[in-house]
Design a protein around this motif. Structure first.
Motif, PDB file in Angstrom:
ATOM      1  N   GLU A  72      -9.216 -11.393 -29.254  1.00  0.00           N
ATOM      2  CA  GLU A  72      -8.824 -12.774 -28.954  1.00  0.00           C
ATOM      3  C   GLU A  72     -10.027 -13.694 -29.151  1.00  0.00           C
ATOM      4  O   GLU A  72     -11.174 -13.256 -29.147  1.00  0.00           O
ATOM      5  N   ASN A 106       3.063 -12.896 -36.660  1.00  0.00           N
ATOM      6  CA  ASN A 106       3.517 -14.153 -36.062  1.00  0.00           C
ATOM      7  C   ASN A 106       2.358 -14.995 -35.507  1.00  0.00           C
ATOM      8  O   ASN A 106       2.583 -15.989 -34.831  1.00  0.00           O
ATOM      9  N   ASP A 107       1.152 -14.602 -35.772  1.00  0.00           N
ATOM     10  CA  ASP A 107       0.023 -15.392 -35.297  1.00  0.00           C
ATOM     11  C   ASP A 107      -0.136 -16.669 -36.124  1.00  0.00           C
ATOM     12  O   ASP A 107       0.343 -16.763 -37.252  1.00  0.00           O
ATOM     13  N   ASN A 108      -0.860 -17.617 -35.558  1.00  0.00           N
ATOM     14  CA  ASN A 108      -1.011 -18.933 -36.180  1.00  0.00           C
ATOM     15  C   ASN A 108      -2.053 -18.883 -37.307  1.00  0.00           C
ATOM     16  O   ASN A 108      -3.248 -18.736 -37.065  1.00  0.00           O
ATOM     17  N   ASN A 109      -1.587 -19.041 -38.529  1.00  0.00           N
ATOM     18  CA  ASN A 109      -2.463 -18.899 -39.696  1.00  0.00           C
ATOM     19  C   ASN A 109      -3.625 -19.872 -39.685  1.00  0.00           C
ATOM     20  O   ASN A 109      -4.783 -19.483 -39.872  1.00  0.00           O
ATOM     21  N   LEU A 110      -3.305 -21.149 -39.486  1.00  0.00           N
ATOM     22  CA  LEU A 110      -4.356 -22.151 -39.617  1.00  0.00           C
ATOM     23  C   LEU A 110      -5.383 -22.021 -38.492  1.00  0.00           C
ATOM     24  O   LEU A 110      -6.567 -22.270 -38.701  1.00  0.00           O
ATOM     25  N   ALA A 111      -4.937 -21.645 -37.301  1.00  0.00           N
ATOM     26  CA  ALA A 111      -5.882 -21.497 -36.201  1.00  0.00           C
ATOM     27  C   ALA A 111      -6.922 -20.423 -36.545  1.00  0.00           C
ATOM     28  O   ALA A 111      -8.119 -20.596 -36.296  1.00  0.00           O
ATOM     29  N   LEU A 113      -7.635 -19.405 -39.610  1.00  0.00           N
ATOM     30  CA  LEU A 113      -8.403 -19.847 -40.778  1.00  0.00           C
ATOM     31  C   LEU A 113      -9.586 -20.706 -40.323  1.00  0.00           C
ATOM     32  O   LEU A 113     -10.710 -20.551 -40.801  1.00  0.00           O
ATOM     33  N   MET A 137      -2.838 -11.402 -32.198  1.00  0.00           N
ATOM     34  CA  MET A 137      -4.084 -10.733 -31.843  1.00  0.00           C
ATOM     35  C   MET A 137      -4.813 -10.286 -33.109  1.00  0.00           C
ATOM     36  O   MET A 137      -4.184  -9.891 -34.086  1.00  0.00           O
TER      37      MET A 137
END
Lengths: 1002, 156
Positions: B136, B88-93, B95, B1
């Motif tokens: 979100e 734990n979130d998705n870095n590339l998403a 970015l 989040m």
């Protein structure tokens, strides 16, 4: 083209912003702002009613001023009025003002409820979205109370516009996160799940986030989302890059939605339905295949979007941890990224591989990349990438590569960033001990650690090397030689002096035959460091000197000269002065026999055996193990070590403690401090805890008081004053607060969280456990604005037989007289080492304390954490239970049904079983139960219990002394709202204790 | 989040601050300064991710908590676009979410520059709310977002 010109619509605003930008100084800016504030105030107060446009303009100016960092104390009513406007631009500014300022003025919320209600009911999608965004942005409980019931209706209503549904879904998410109790579950939940099928991808994108949040707390209610998510994902993944039009981003179809769906799936175990599972595996394979295809664009956006999906796919594969083929493919893919020219990808690959290393299926595959990872550690420019490389090396380390990894980490340490040195030091120390195959390597490694990063070597690391050297005669000569060489460096770290001083004091004789390290050379080498060292180290060195007098009579005159010097005998430091006086007297009055007995080599640490020894013994077989122990007691082995002893008769006594006990009887049990001189000296010197099973009460206290912080107001602490009134000893620690047990219970199944909180202080906990070792961070937050003084947190373990203080003062026990003290006494079940924290905690500040925990044997009572400080002059004291329970040392064990039943039968003695039948205190939810059992530490075994509703688990409790195998079975009865919990372990108290701990969790 | 979104220039001036959890004003200021300090020292050889360890923050119930966050950031000319998310979130998403957002701004303001964000700060909030809500990602289609913004622009 929706281009916007400067300040379009509100000229006055644009002029004002330009003016502010043109201000040459802060003063000019403040002047301009004050002028504007006065102007706005007069407009708002004026007789003429302002039109909507002016109101909007002035409110917007106020907002701008607020965003510049100035307080706004008026204009709220005008902003609220704007909400009732029929014009979008006016309404928007009103809502914006409220969303931005609401933190500082929650009074506003009550005023705007009505306007929001009207907009929600307006059927105008633009107004509805504005209202929903406002609720989502504010997200307070008051908002929840007013609107939580309306939002689900808007979300699933057939006639809601897509954009409204999107906003409603996320608005509901925010309210649910803030106050879950206010959002009623109901028939809408089923319809929310079906939003995953919605035609509008934006609605799906918003809804997945909502569903992911809801299903974490109510997994069963939302189970159907798995198959829907799989089919949605499958459609996206298999679509061509142009199929999804608006939702294709640089030739990647719906990357964000794919990531969200993959994350949703990570809330559940692999799908049970074979068709769904097959479809999902196909998706995952497709993603992995696509990674190998040539890129459709050279833009970084393309590869980022594609890899975002790939990394999330790998996370899901790791989450399932059940498809060896996929795990190995994932590992190979990450291996390619390790050499990618994009730093981001190298970083993420290292991070992701770290979790792969812990899966049995991919551990070996990860290990093949060791050279690349080592290279990353050496060459990466970004410290965070190097840190990930170090983490990965640690994760992939096993016996086969430990030497290589440890030596690379040591090399890295020389240039490592200060921020991560301590962590690397601990990692090296843990690996060196865990995978040691011979002692000299271990000794070399730890000494290298001290040489390279002495400041970052914590006490327990160098205590442990001493412990091991003391216990192992085959490494003592090597250790002595090595430290002697290390000390010859012109500048060596103080920790090296400590280790060197201790080891030469014990085993210097083993290298004394070589003229290059003859006794006088050893002494002058050590003494050349003396004046540069801290008090603690100097105290330790004085003990080494007295040991030298015994080991090497030829040094006696020189050393007595040193002790006699005014700088020692009249040292301002009470500890140093006392040692000098006592040692000088001892060396002058005691006969060589007495001296030899008093200063005999430290006995081994029989029950404090470290895991490294256990490991070596296991390797050599049980017979060899006991031979090692026997060897220590064998007089002939003492002869080798004690070759220089002038009176071998005392040394060769099979049980040296017998002699010591005889001497111990000499000091009267209640020697008054005034006559402390000789009597207490003897107590001090003899007080080798490992050798004293039958101490009288007074020596016991002496031992305890030595370990207390030497508080400045009680310089007598070292003299074993039986009644230290000025210094509240650790015995005075109050009983735990009434809610201590309840607080402890919260941490049985989890490791992180807030342990305690009142108006003054908050204590946060983060901890991790591995085998029988644990590390805990305590965060003490001062919630007031006033400094806490004399802040001292202490950890005490209420053992069954003795209260033993493990939390030392900042100084380590400075003398070879009591080397075992850092490890607690033999009676201790748990060794907890703490570092002292600053005695002052500023208002609003937070200090961190690290605890290193070692579980020596099974235990029932957790240690106590006592926190004392002065707040505004008033002393505060608080005692809590430290959240360390026996289950923290659980190692999950997977086993097949057959094995389980066999073991279950083996543990069939009535006292090995503990059972409890109890009422459920929380909703009975299978997923939550599962999570709790996993958090508790045992493995969950599927397909063991014939009844699928039941849970069966297995694990081993790791303590240093022994391992306790545990089997457990939990049978929920949903109708009766009851559970039956059965525990079987090889130790009766453990069964009962685990049963009680776990029963309170449901 | 997403915990917050910040747009800052190289000098550390905030051009947008959007908070998705409650911080008090002092904490916001502290975070703004911290983010600026960690982000501006990094160059192209560094990752676009910075882990910020254990910031103590007041949660919605004003309970002090210690959480791990990371900053995902991207630099465009003199502006840093920073998104703070959970570890734990998705870095590339995230970015790319930044880039998607920047492309929308660019289209909407017709070659966006820093001054557009200053003079139209109240419109930037609207763009943010269209694309991100409640921490979100709300909408990712540039076409759909721009269509909606154009429609709002036409309203009085």
């Amino acid at each position: 083209m929706p281009a916007v010109s400067k300040g379009d619509g509100m000229r006055g605003l644009a002029v004002f912003i330009s003016d502010i930008r043109n201000c040459k100084s802060k003063e000019a800016e403040i002047k301009r702002i004050n002028k504007e504030l006065a102007n706005i105030r007069s407009k708002f107060k004026g007789d003429k009613a302002l039109d909507g446009y002016s109101k909007k303009k002035y409110v917007c100016k106020l907002l701008f001023i607020f965003l510049l960092g100035h307080d706004i104390d008026f204009g709220h009513m005008e902003a609220v009025n704007l909400l009732s406007s029929n014009k979008y631009t006016e309404k928007q500014i009103g809502y914006l003002f409220i969303s931005v300022l609401v933190n500082s003025n929650s009074e506003l919320i009550r005023l705007i409820n009505n306007a929001i209600k009207n907009d929600l009911a307006s059927r105008n999608p633009t107004f509805m979205c504005l209202a929903l965004h406002c609720i989502a942005n504010v997200g307070s409980r008051e908002m929840g109370e007013a609107f939580a019931a309306d939002i689900p209706r808007i979300l699933v209503a057939g006639d809601s516009m897509d954009s409204v549904k999107q906003s409603a879904a996320l608005c509901l998410l925010r309210l649910y996160k803030a106050s879950p109790d206010l959002v009623p579950m109901g028939e809408w939940t089923a319809r929310v799940v079906h939003l995953l099928n919605d035609q509008h991808m934006g609605v799906v994108t918003a809804a997945v986030s909502l569903i992911t949040c809801l299903c974490k707390k109510n997994p069963d209610d939302f189970k159907t989302c798995v198959s829907l998510a799989v089919s949605r994902l499958s459609r996206i993944v298999s679509s061509a890059s142009t199929d999804l039009q608006d939702y294709t981003y640089y030739f990647v179809p719906a990357p964000w939605l794919s990531v969200k769906l993959l994350r949703l799936l990570q809330c559940y175990p692999p799908p049970e339905d074979a068709a769904v599972k097959g479809r999902l595996v196909e998706c995952l394979e497709t993603v992995l295949n696509k990674a190998q295809e040539p890129p459709k664009s050279k833009k970084v956006q393309h590869s980022n979007a594609k890899n975002a999906i790939l990394f999330e796919t790998i996370s899901l594969i790791i989450h399932y941890d059940s498809e060896p083929n996929l795990l190995v493919r994932a590992c190979n893919q990450l291996g390619q990224f390790l050499q990618h020219r994009e730093t981001n990808l190298r970083y993420l690959a290292l991070e992701s591989m770290c979790t792969l290393a812990s899966s049995e299926f991919s551990h070996e595959a990860v290990k093949t990349h060791i050279d690349t990872v080592i290279n990353a550690l050496k060459t990466e420019r970004d410290v965070s990438v190097r840190q990930r490389a170090a983490d990965l090396l640690y994760a992939m380390c096993d016996r086969s590569n430990a030497k290589q990894i440890v030596s690379e980490m040591l090399r890295y340490l020389e240039t490592a960033d200060y921020a991560i040195r301590e962590e690397i030091v601990l990692k090296v120390a843990i690996l060196a001990e865990k995978y040691a195959v011979d002692y000299s390597w271990y000794v070399d490694t730890i000494l290298n650690l001290i040489r390279i990063a002495g400041d970052y070597v914590s006490e327990e690391v160098w205590y442990r090397v001493l412990q091991i050297v003391t216990n192992r005669d085959d490494v003592q000569g090597y250790a002595a030689k090595t430290v002697f060489e290390a000390l010859q460096a012109p500048a060596c770290h103080e920790n090296m002096v400590k280790v060197g001083g201790y080891i030469l004091g014990e085993f210097g004789n083993l290298i004394a035959g070589d003229p290059r390290s003859s006794p006088p050379v050893q002494f002058s080498l050590l003494h050349s460091k003396f004046h540069l060292c801290s008090v603690a180290t100097r105290a330790l060195l004085l003990s080494t000197y007295i040991k030298f007098i015994n080991l090497f009579p030829e040094t006696k005159a020189t050393i007595q000269g040193v002790l006699r010097a005014g700088s020692q005998l009249r040292n301002a430091d009470v500890e140093l002065q006392q040692r000098a006086v006592e040692y000088l007297t001892l060396s002058s009055v005691a006969s060589t026999d007495v001296l030899a007995t008093v200063l005999e080599e430290m006995p081994p640490f029989p029950e404090r055996e470290s895991s490294i020894l256990a490991k070596l013994k296991r390797k050599k077989g049980p017979g060899a193990g006991s031979a090692l122990d026997d060897g220590r007691r064998d007089p002939s082995s003492n002869d080798i070590n004690g070759g220089m002893e002038p009176t071998p008769s005392t040394v060769s006594t099979p049980s040296p403690s017998a002699d010591l006990l005889g001497l111990r009887a000499a000091p009267p049990p209640a020697a008054p401090p005034a006559s402390a001189g000789a009597g207490n000296l003897l107590v001090d010197v003899f007080d080798g805890p490992a050798a004293q099973p039958s101490l009288g009460p007074t020596p016991e206290e002496a031992f305890l008081s030595e370990l207390e912080p030497p508080a400045p107001e009680s310089p007598m602490a070292l003299l074993a004053d039986p009644a230290p009134a000025a210094d509240p000893g650790p015995e005075d620690i109050g009983p735990p607060i009434p809610e201590a047990d309840e607080l402890l219970n919260k941490f049985v199944c989890k490791n992180n969280g807030v342990l305690f909180e009142n108006q003054l202080l908050q204590i946060g906990v983060k901890s991790e456990f591995r085998q029988n070792l644990g590390r805990m961070y305590l965060f003490y937050g001062n919630k007031t604005s006033v400094q806490f003084q004399n802040f001292s947190p202490t950890v005490v373990h209420p053992g069954d037989l003795q209260t033993h203080i493990l939390s030392g003062p900042a100084q380590p026990p400075a003398s070879p007289r009591r080397p075992s003290s850092p490890w607690g006494s033999r009676l201790t079940q748990l060794a907890v080492q703490t570092k002292r924290v600053a005695a002052q905690v500023d208002g609003g500040a937070q200090v961190q304390q690290v605890l290193n925990i070692e579980c020596l044997r099974d235990f029932l009572t957790p240690p106590l954490l006592s926190v004392r400080f002065r707040y505004g002059g008033a002393p505060q004291a608080l005692t809590l239970k430290l959240p360390v329970t026996i289950n923290k040392f659980f190692q999950p064990t997977e086993m097949a049904a057959q094995d389980f039943f066999q073991r279950w039968k083996q543990l069939s003695l009535p006292q090995q079983e503990a059972q409890k039948i109890f009422k459920a205190n929380h909703p009975m939810d299978a997923e939550v139960t599962k999570a709790k059992l996993l958090g508790f530490g045992s493995a969950l075994l599927d397909n063991v219990d014939p009844n699928p509703e039941n849970f069966v688990g297995a694990g081993i409790i790791q303590t240093k002394a022994l391992q306790v195998g545990c089997l457990l079975r939990l049978e929920p009865n949903a109708q009766a709202q009851m559970y039956r919990l059965t525990l079987r372990t090889s130790k009766e108290p453990v069964s009962r204790h685990l049963c009680e701990l776990l029963a309170q969790q449901f | 989040m997403i915990r917050f979104i910040l747009i800052q220039n190289r000098a550390g001036k905030t051009r947008l601050a959007k908070w998705y959890m409650q911080f008090d004003d002092d904490e916001k200021q502290k975070l703004i300064e911290e983010v600026h300090a960690v982000v501006t020292v990094r160059d192209a050889k560094h990752t676009n991710f910075v882990e910020v360890l254990a910031i103590s923050v007041a949660d919605s119930l004003s309970v002090l908590q210690f959480r791990n966050f990371k900053i995902i950031y991207r630099r465009y000319a003199g502006l840093y676009f920073c998104i703070c998310v959970d570890v734990n979130d998705n870095n590339l998403a995230y970015l790319e979410a930044i880039h998607n957002f920047v492309e929308v701004l660019n289209e909407y303001f017709h070659n966006v520059c820093e001054l557009d964000l200053v003079f139209n700060f109240y419109k930037v909030y609207t763009v943010v709310d269209e694309m991100f809500l409640a921490g979100e990602i709300r909408e990712t289609s540039q076409t759909k977002v721009l269509k909606q913004l154009l429609m709002l622009q036409s309203l009085e």
